[in-house]
Design a protein around this motif. Structure first.
Motif, mmCIF file in Angstrom:
data_model
loop_
_atom_site.group_PDB
_atom_site.id
_atom_site.type_symbol
_atom_site.label_atom_id
_atom_site.label_comp_id
_atom_site.label_asym_id
_atom_site.label_seq_id
_atom_site.Cartn_x
_atom_site.Cartn_y
_atom_site.Cartn_z
ATOM 1 N N LEU A 1 0.755 -1.289 -0.034
ATOM 2 C CA LEU A 1 0.132 0.195 -0.182
ATOM 3 C C LEU A 1 0.830 1.136 0.024
ATOM 4 O O LEU A 1 0.354 2.253 0.320
ATOM 5 N N ASN B 1 -12.676 -1.309 -0.796
ATOM 6 C CA ASN B 1 -11.405 -1.147 -1.256
ATOM 7 C C ASN B 1 -11.007 -2.745 -1.033
ATOM 8 O O ASN B 1 -10.859 -3.034 0.213
ATOM 9 N N GLU C 1 -8.134 -3.905 -1.567
ATOM 10 C CA GLU C 1 -6.646 -3.903 -1.351
ATOM 11 C C GLU C 1 -6.514 -3.760 0.281
ATOM 12 O O GLU C 1 -5.715 -4.366 0.929
ATOM 13 N N THR D 1 -7.770 -6.769 2.303
ATOM 14 C CA THR D 1 -6.743 -7.596 2.262
ATOM 15 C C THR D 1 -5.547 -7.363 3.147
ATOM 16 O O THR D 1 -4.991 -8.175 4.079
#
Length: 339
Positions: free
Chosen positions: A58, A297, A299, A302
């Protein structure tokens, strides 16, 4: 000095504190609600800051801006909610003139910064979607730090001047502010001087911090919409739009409520509406931001699961299923029936 000037000066120096009368009913209930809300804001936005910092996947421009926004929301909410909770708990709703000025300054300073930060986030999405091959070159680490720093730098001097002018006004008569916190419109209504120039300055500043960033956001999303419509695949269009939907939701809520409070002509009915809308952009939006950005989202979700798994493995923390089992086992039977 004539008699009128002397009286004005005397009245001005006499008012050294104000009374916030916007939340005096049901203090115990409101304190509980505000405490739960503030805790959720700190935890939710704090988790986004931690996860986007620790997870290497990220470390991209989009999540850099999201981390900056979450940190800003924590500071923004901390300007008003702790004072509101302290007043509800103690029953003392007074606030001194310097404390009122400080609260107004930080509220407007951080709010103005958020306006330009949201515009920077829209520009980031424009580059990612419309100029993907040049995205990382243009949006370098130095550039994105500069954009966040510029958001703070633009807001700081204007708010210092604005607050300095307002607190120098003479205040007389009632010292009761019909609001939850110190804000410019209700404070100006207590001044015993000609405030037309101050009201004009508020409109000009509001236009600077609301309309100009909003137009920049609108221009970015016009180009984004054109790029999305040119995509041949419906799946591709939907996936691309999903990366912008969270930001669009926050923009609509934040700018819509702020524009109504600071740009709408003042009427007797607007006082109550403004109090409710001020809760929206100072409390509800910071509360909803983590949900808006995480639920939409994949991502981030996760990364949350990955961080939680690492904590379970390395620190021996209970897993989410074990936490749920422990909580439900401690709940009274009637609660389980109602659930």
């Amino acid at each position: 000095m004539n008699l009128g000037q002397a009286n004005t000066k005397q009245n001005h120096t006499a008012v050294q504190e104000f009374i916030l009368v916007g939340y005096q009913e049901y203090p115990a209930l409101l304190f509980t609600v505000f405490l739960a809300t503030y805790t959720a804001i700190i935890l939710g936005n704090g988790l986004i800051v931690v996860v986007t910092t620790l997870d290497q996947a990220l470390h991209t421009p989009m999540y850099f801006f999201l981390r900056s926004l979450s940190g800003l929301e924590i500071c923004y909410t901390s300007v008003t909610l702790p004072k509101m909770m302290a007043s509800l708990m103690s029953g003392d709703h007074s606030i001194s003139l310097p404390a009122c000025a400080s609260q107004m300054f930080f509220l407007l300073f951080l709010g103005g910064t958020e306006c330009f930060l949201l515009a920077a986030m829209a520009y980031d999405r424009y580059l990612a979607i419309c100029l993907p091959l040049h995205y990382m070159t243009i949006m370098s680490h130095r550039v994105r730090i500069g954009m966040v720093a510029a958001s703070f730098a633009i807001s700081l001097p204007m708010q210092l001047v604005q607050i300095g002018i307002i607190v120098s006004l003479p205040f007389c008569g009632s010292n009761e502010i019909d609001h939850f916190f110190c804000d410019i419109p209700p404070l100006l209504s207590l001044a015993c001087a000609d405030i037309h120039s101050n009201e004009l300055a508020v409109y000009i500043e509001s236009a600077t911090f609301v309309i100009i960033p909003f137009l920049l956001i609108l221009a970015s999303y016009v180009q984004i919409a054109k790029a999305i419509l040119r995509m041949p695949s419906a799946t591709g269009r939907q996936k691309t739009f999903s990366t912008c939907s969270s930001h669009l939701t926050v923009v609509i809520l934040f700018y819509g409520s702020a524009a109504i409070v600071y740009l709408r002509p003042k009427t007797p009915e607007s006082v109550k509406v403004n109090k409710l809308l001020s809760l929206l952009y100072t409390i509800i939006i910071p509360l909803c931001n983590p949900l808006i950005y995480t639920l939409r989202n994949r991502e981030v979700k996760t990364a949350f699961r990955r961080l939680h798994g690492d904590l379970v493995t390395e620190w021996g923390l209970p897993s989410s299923s074990n936490i749920i089992h422990m909580v439900t086992s401690l709940m009274p039977r009637y609660c389980l029936i109602h659930i």
